[in-house]
Design an enzyme around this catalytic site. Structure first.
Site, PDB file in Angstrom:
ATOM      1  N   ASN A  10       0.855  -1.192   0.000  1.00 59.79           N
ATOM      2  CA  ASN A  10       0.000   0.000   0.000  1.00 59.79           C
ATOM      3  C   ASN A  10       0.894   1.246   0.000  1.00 59.79           C
ATOM      4  OD1 ASN A  10      -1.416   2.274   1.133  1.00 59.79           O
ATOM      5  ND2 ASN A  10      -3.086   0.894   1.652  1.00 59.79           N
ATOM      6  N   ASP A  12      -0.139   4.499  -0.058  1.00 54.31           N
ATOM      7  CA  ASP A  12      -0.856   5.727   0.341  1.00 54.31           C
ATOM      8  C   ASP A  12       0.052   6.751   1.009  1.00 54.31           C
ATOM      9  OD1 ASP A  12      -3.164   4.469  -0.480  1.00 54.31           O
ATOM     10  OD2 ASP A  12      -3.961   4.154   1.543  1.00 54.31           O
ATOM     11  N   HIS A  13       0.927   6.263   1.884  1.00 55.80           N
ATOM     12  CA  HIS A  13       1.646   7.230   2.710  1.00 55.80           C
ATOM     13  C   HIS A  13       2.871   7.834   2.031  1.00 55.80           C
ATOM     14  CE1 HIS A  13      -1.328   6.885   5.645  1.00 55.80           C
ATOM     15  NE2 HIS A  13      -1.191   5.579   5.719  1.00 55.80           N
ATOM     16  N   ARG A  21       3.730  18.887   1.319  1.00 55.17           N
ATOM     17  CA  ARG A  21       4.353  20.081   0.740  1.00 55.17           C
ATOM     18  C   ARG A  21       3.748  20.487  -0.597  1.00 55.17           C
ATOM     19  NH1 ARG A  21       9.547  21.699   2.803  1.00 55.17           N
ATOM     20  NH2 ARG A  21       9.124  21.685   5.016  1.00 55.17           N
ATOM     21  N   HIS A  46      -5.651   3.630  -1.605  1.00 55.17           N
ATOM     22  CA  HIS A  46      -6.973   4.008  -1.084  1.00 55.17           C
ATOM     23  C   HIS A  46      -7.260   5.433  -1.529  1.00 55.17           C
ATOM     24  CE1 HIS A  46      -9.688   4.353   2.776  1.00 55.17           C
ATOM     25  NE2 HIS A  46     -10.337   4.643   1.668  1.00 55.17           N
ATOM     26  N   ARG A  48      -9.371   8.244  -0.975  1.00 53.77           N
ATOM     27  CA  ARG A  48     -10.347   8.672   0.044  1.00 53.77           C
ATOM     28  C   ARG A  48     -11.171   9.837  -0.467  1.00 53.77           C
ATOM     29  NH1 ARG A  48      -8.827   6.534   5.506  1.00 53.77           N
ATOM     30  NH2 ARG A  48     -10.619   7.720   6.212  1.00 53.77           N
ATOM     31  N   ARG A  52      -6.884  12.867   0.963  1.00 51.64           N
ATOM     32  CA  ARG A  52      -5.793  13.294   1.849  1.00 51.64           C
ATOM     33  C   ARG A  52      -4.455  12.700   1.438  1.00 51.64           C
ATOM     34  NH1 ARG A  52      -7.459  10.089   7.332  1.00 51.64           N
ATOM     35  NH2 ARG A  52      -9.408  11.169   6.929  1.00 51.64           N
ATOM     36  N   GLU A  73      -8.688   0.499  -2.920  1.00 49.65           N
ATOM     37  CA  GLU A  73      -9.537   0.537  -1.717  1.00 49.65           C
ATOM     38  C   GLU A  73     -10.476   1.719  -1.856  1.00 49.65           C
ATOM     39  OE1 GLU A  73      -7.107   0.862   1.712  1.00 49.65           O
ATOM     40  OE2 GLU A  73      -6.192  -1.079   1.426  1.00 49.65           O
ATOM     41  N   THR A 103      -7.211   6.740  10.302  1.00 56.35           N
ATOM     42  CA  THR A 103      -7.047   5.632   9.361  1.00 56.35           C
ATOM     43  C   THR A 103      -8.315   4.791   9.440  1.00 56.35           C
ATOM     44  OG1 THR A 103      -5.631   3.760   8.742  1.00 56.35           O
ATOM     45  CG2 THR A 103      -5.864   4.201  11.105  1.00 56.35           C
ATOM     46  N   THR A 104      -8.403   3.737   8.617  1.00 57.33           N
ATOM     47  CA  THR A 104      -9.613   2.912   8.623  1.00 57.33           C
ATOM     48  C   THR A 104      -9.709   2.192   9.961  1.00 57.33           C
ATOM     49  OG1 THR A 104      -9.095   2.582   6.292  1.00 57.33           O
ATOM     50  CG2 THR A 104     -10.911   1.296   7.190  1.00 57.33           C
ATOM     51  N   GLU A 154     -11.123  -9.305   3.354  1.00 59.53           N
ATOM     52  CA  GLU A 154      -9.846  -8.934   3.955  1.00 59.53           C
ATOM     53  C   GLU A 154     -10.113  -8.711   5.441  1.00 59.53           C
ATOM     54  OE1 GLU A 154      -7.208  -6.241   1.934  1.00 59.53           O
ATOM     55  OE2 GLU A 154      -6.476  -5.434   3.828  1.00 59.53           O
ATOM     56  N   HIS A 193      -3.791  -4.291   7.764  1.00 57.94           N
ATOM     57  CA  HIS A 193      -3.865  -3.158   8.686  1.00 57.94           C
ATOM     58  C   HIS A 193      -2.957  -3.345   9.901  1.00 57.94           C
ATOM     59  CE1 HIS A 193      -5.243   0.526  10.493  1.00 57.94           C
ATOM     60  NE2 HIS A 193      -5.893   0.774   9.374  1.00 57.94           N
ATOM     61  N   GLY A 194      -1.954  -2.477   9.946  1.00 60.17           N
ATOM     62  CA  GLY A 194      -1.087  -2.436  11.117  1.00 60.17           C
ATOM     63  C   GLY A 194      -0.007  -3.503  11.145  1.00 60.17           C
ATOM     64  N   GLY A 215       1.051  -1.288   4.382  1.00 62.27           N
ATOM     65  CA  GLY A 215       1.421   0.036   3.915  1.00 62.27           C
ATOM     66  C   GLY A 215       2.245   0.838   4.886  1.00 62.27           C
TER      67      GLY A 215
HETATM   68  N1  PXP Z   1      -5.955  -3.030   4.065  1.00 58.29           N
HETATM   69  C1  PXP Z   1      -6.941  -2.099   4.126  1.00 58.29           C
HETATM   70  C2  PXP Z   1      -8.305  -2.482   3.671  1.00 58.29           C
HETATM   71  C3  PXP Z   1      -6.676  -0.791   4.576  1.00 58.29           C
HETATM   72  O1  PXP Z   1      -7.665   0.118   4.637  1.00 58.29           O
HETATM   73  C4  PXP Z   1      -5.346  -0.459   4.937  1.00 58.29           C
HETATM   74  C5  PXP Z   1      -5.026   0.935   5.363  1.00 58.29           C
HETATM   75  O2  PXP Z   1      -5.259   1.814   4.329  1.00 58.29           O
HETATM   76  C6  PXP Z   1      -4.363  -1.455   4.829  1.00 58.29           C
HETATM   77  C7  PXP Z   1      -4.696  -2.737   4.416  1.00 58.29           C
HETATM   78  C8  PXP Z   1      -2.929  -1.181   5.156  1.00 58.29           C
HETATM   79  O3  PXP Z   1      -2.795  -0.865   6.505  1.00 58.29           O
HETATM   80  P1  PXP Z   1      -1.400  -0.326   7.049  1.00 58.29           P
HETATM   81  O4  PXP Z   1      -1.137   0.957   6.301  1.00 58.29           O
HETATM   82  O5  PXP Z   1      -1.646  -0.138   8.495  1.00 58.29           O
HETATM   83  O6  PXP Z   1      -0.374  -1.368   6.741  1.00 58.29           O
END
Ligand code: PXP
Length: 247
Positions: A10, A12-13, A21, A46, A48, A52, A73, A103-104, A154, A193-194, A215
């Site tokens: 992932n 996203d970050h 910036r 994702h 959103r 963001r 996502e 976060t989710t 998931e 997640h996490g 991610g």
């Molecule tokens: N899976 C889903 C469905 C998520 O919403 C997220 C967070 O966007 C992740 C996986 C990845 O989570 P993390 O960024 O905490 O690894």
């Protein structure tokens, strides 16, 4: 035989840092390509409602430039459905989304949201996207996913990843039981997640789980170790765990 556990990275970050910036650096699409090189089996992003991190243009470029599957996502809203139907991503993961959350925070309520969610599952499937439902490891939610016709779930593993000691043992049992139930219900089972270097092993050992989406930890850890080697290390921890599970 050792099963192959897919890794979805992932990105996203990377976009979160870019957006801090404005401008274009660091580019999440470039990060996605590094992840591909490092052995990611897919890229997850994702989009959103508040944009963001990932932008509409990122999704367009990922669709055009990736050589591995894109897992989009998305919240179950008309706006996101229009975008997904236009891009037809390999996979679409329906997630709950609240504007004010960091976060989710939890899984989708498929039991309570059946009537709202069913048309999204159907329309995404009609354009060929593999639909997954991001849910807490809960048997009622799993049964509702099977009823709604989603092929994939998931499991939200955030509670397990954050738990300590006795609570962690309990959360792990919930995950294992849910993954077994998914299998019985004919649902492909993913987890996300996490997840970190410390928590990936036990999750990867659950034999019914076939894909992990990771991610925040990978992008954060890449500051210290570089993205490619961080992903490779995660890949090797996953491989070690699946080998242990099949020994
Ligand atoms: N899976 C889903 C469905 C998520 O919403 C997220 C967070 O966007 C992740 C996986 C990845 O989570 P993390 O960024 O905490 O690894």
């Amino acid at each position: 035989m050792t099963r192959y556990l897919r890794l979805g990275v992932n990105i996203d970050h990377v976009a979160t840092i870019r957006n801090a910036r404005g401008g274009g650096h660091p580019d999440p699409v470039k990060a996605a390509k590094v992840a591909e090189q490092a052995g990611a089996d897919g890229i997850t992003a994702h989009l959103r409602e508040d944009r963001r991190h990932i932008s509409d243009d990122d999704i367009t470029r990922l669709t055009e430039e990736l050589t591995v599957p894109l897992n989009l996502e998305m919240a179950a809203t008309d706006e996101m459905l229009d975008i997904a139907l236009r891009h037809k991503p390999h996979a679409a993961c329906l997630v709950p989304e609240k504007r004010e959350e960091v976060t989710t925070e939890g899984g989708l309520d498929v039991v309570g949201g059946h009537n709202h969610l069913a048309p999204y599952v159907r329309q995404l499937a009609e354009v060929g996207s593999r639909v997954s439902m991001f849910i807490d490891p809960d048997i009622d939610q799993l049964e509702a996913c099977a009823q709604i016709g989603a092929p994939v779930v998931e499991l939200h593993v955030g509670a397990y990843c954050e738990a300590r000691q006795v609570e962690r043992v309990r959360e792990f049992e919930r995950l294992r039981t849910a993954a077994e139930a998914a299998d019985r219900l004919g649902l492909e089972c993913h987890a996300g997640h996490g997840i970190t270097f410390d928590t990936v092993g036990p999750i990867a050992e659950i034999t019914n789980v076939v894909e992990l989406n990771i991610g925040h930890f990978l992008i954060g850890e890449a500051i210290f170790g570089g993205l490619e080697s961080t992903i490779k290390r995660m890949r090797s921890l996953m491989d070690r765990a699946t080998a242990k599970a099949s020994a």
